[in-house]
Enzyme design. Structure first.
Site, PDB file in Angstrom:
ATOM      1  N   HIS A   1    -106.694  12.464  35.094  1.00  0.00           N
ATOM      2  CA  HIS A   1    -107.910  12.530  35.905  1.00  0.00           C
ATOM      3  C   HIS A   1    -108.902  13.462  35.206  1.00  0.00           C
ATOM      4  O   HIS A   1    -108.501  14.329  34.417  1.00  0.00           O
ATOM      5  CB  HIS A   1    -107.602  13.071  37.296  1.00  0.00           C
ATOM      6  CG  HIS A   1    -106.822  12.130  38.144  1.00  0.00           C
ATOM      7  ND1 HIS A   1    -106.669  12.310  39.497  1.00  0.00           N
ATOM      8  CD2 HIS A   1    -106.134  10.991  37.847  1.00  0.00           C
ATOM      9  CE1 HIS A   1    -105.928  11.339  39.997  1.00  0.00           C
ATOM     10  NE2 HIS A   1    -105.592  10.530  39.009  1.00  0.00           N
TER      11      HIS A   1
ATOM     12  N   CYS B   1    -104.797  17.194  41.438  1.00  0.00           N
ATOM     13  CA  CYS B   1    -105.817  17.977  40.745  1.00  0.00           C
ATOM     14  C   CYS B   1    -106.033  19.332  41.408  1.00  0.00           C
ATOM     15  O   CYS B   1    -106.235  20.334  40.721  1.00  0.00           O
ATOM     16  CB  CYS B   1    -107.117  17.183  40.671  1.00  0.00           C
ATOM     17  SG  CYS B   1    -106.964  15.742  39.574  1.00  0.00           S
TER      18      CYS B   1
ATOM     19  N   GLU C   1    -110.454  16.071  36.125  1.00  0.00           N
ATOM     20  CA  GLU C   1    -110.177  17.502  36.321  1.00  0.00           C
ATOM     21  C   GLU C   1    -109.060  17.979  35.403  1.00  0.00           C
ATOM     22  O   GLU C   1    -109.155  19.035  34.782  1.00  0.00           O
ATOM     23  CB  GLU C   1    -109.766  17.787  37.774  1.00  0.00           C
ATOM     24  CG  GLU C   1    -110.779  17.391  38.809  1.00  0.00           C
ATOM     25  CD  GLU C   1    -110.547  15.992  39.372  1.00  0.00           C
ATOM     26  OE1 GLU C   1    -110.331  15.037  38.587  1.00  0.00           O
ATOM     27  OE2 GLU C   1    -110.583  15.849  40.605  1.00  0.00           O
TER      28      GLU C   1
ATOM     29  N   CYS D   1    -108.086  14.997  44.214  1.00  0.00           N
ATOM     30  CA  CYS D   1    -106.837  14.618  44.878  1.00  0.00           C
ATOM     31  C   CYS D   1    -105.909  15.836  44.916  1.00  0.00           C
ATOM     32  O   CYS D   1    -106.197  16.873  44.331  1.00  0.00           O
ATOM     33  CB  CYS D   1    -106.175  13.459  44.123  1.00  0.00           C
ATOM     34  SG  CYS D   1    -105.509  13.914  42.508  1.00  0.00           S
TER      35      CYS D   1
END
Length: 148
Positions: free
Chosen positions: A53, A86, A55, A83
């Site tokens: 992701h 993260c 992040e 999420c």
């Protein structure tokens, strides 16, 4: 334009990179001492890695650059509400502040799909949401409309 909006626009540039690569357009930048020290955008498809992701990519890049797994004093700007995975990485890396753009009703763990238990964690993160929310939501909406 205020500082948070300016830095969120930098994260939006990262989201645009993801979109051009066929990835869900989410971007992130990590800031320390008023300088961007790392950038990231979604790469789960291209890297065959469900943890890639925006992040996580930015956090990994910052840790590599600083040669430290702690990112104390850093701020993370991300175009979409993170999420739970993260957010766990944000806490574990000791990021001091999280700023996000659009809400994510399906998997956002700050306030949308769940409330991350920040108060129970060993590190407390300051959070500010919905910075340039409409611009951040628009790039996602446009991307998914193009898929239909």
């Amino acid at each position: 334009m205020d500082r948070d909006e300016l830095l969120m626009r930098k994260a939006l540039l990262e989201a645009e990179k993801a979109r051009k690569q066929g990835e869900v357009p989410v971007g992130a930048v990590l800031v320390k001492d008023e300088k961007i020290i790392a950038r990231g955008h979604n790469k789960p498809i291209s890297e065959n890695d469900p943890t890639a992701h925006a992040e996580i990519v930015a956090i990994r890049n910052a840790c590599e650059k600083t040669q430290n797994y702690r990112l104390s004093g850093c701020e993370l700007y991300v175009t979409l509400e993170p999420c739970v995975m993260c957010l766990g990485a944000v806490v574990q890396s000791r990021i001091k502040r999280l700023v996000f753009g659009a809400l994510d009703p399906k998997s956002g763990a700050v306030e949308s799909a769940m409330d991350f238990p920040f108060e129970k964690m060993n590190h407390h993160v300051k959070v500010k949401g919905e910075v340039l929310a409409e611009e951040c939501a628009k790039i996602l909406r446009t991307f998914f409309e193009g898929k239909r």
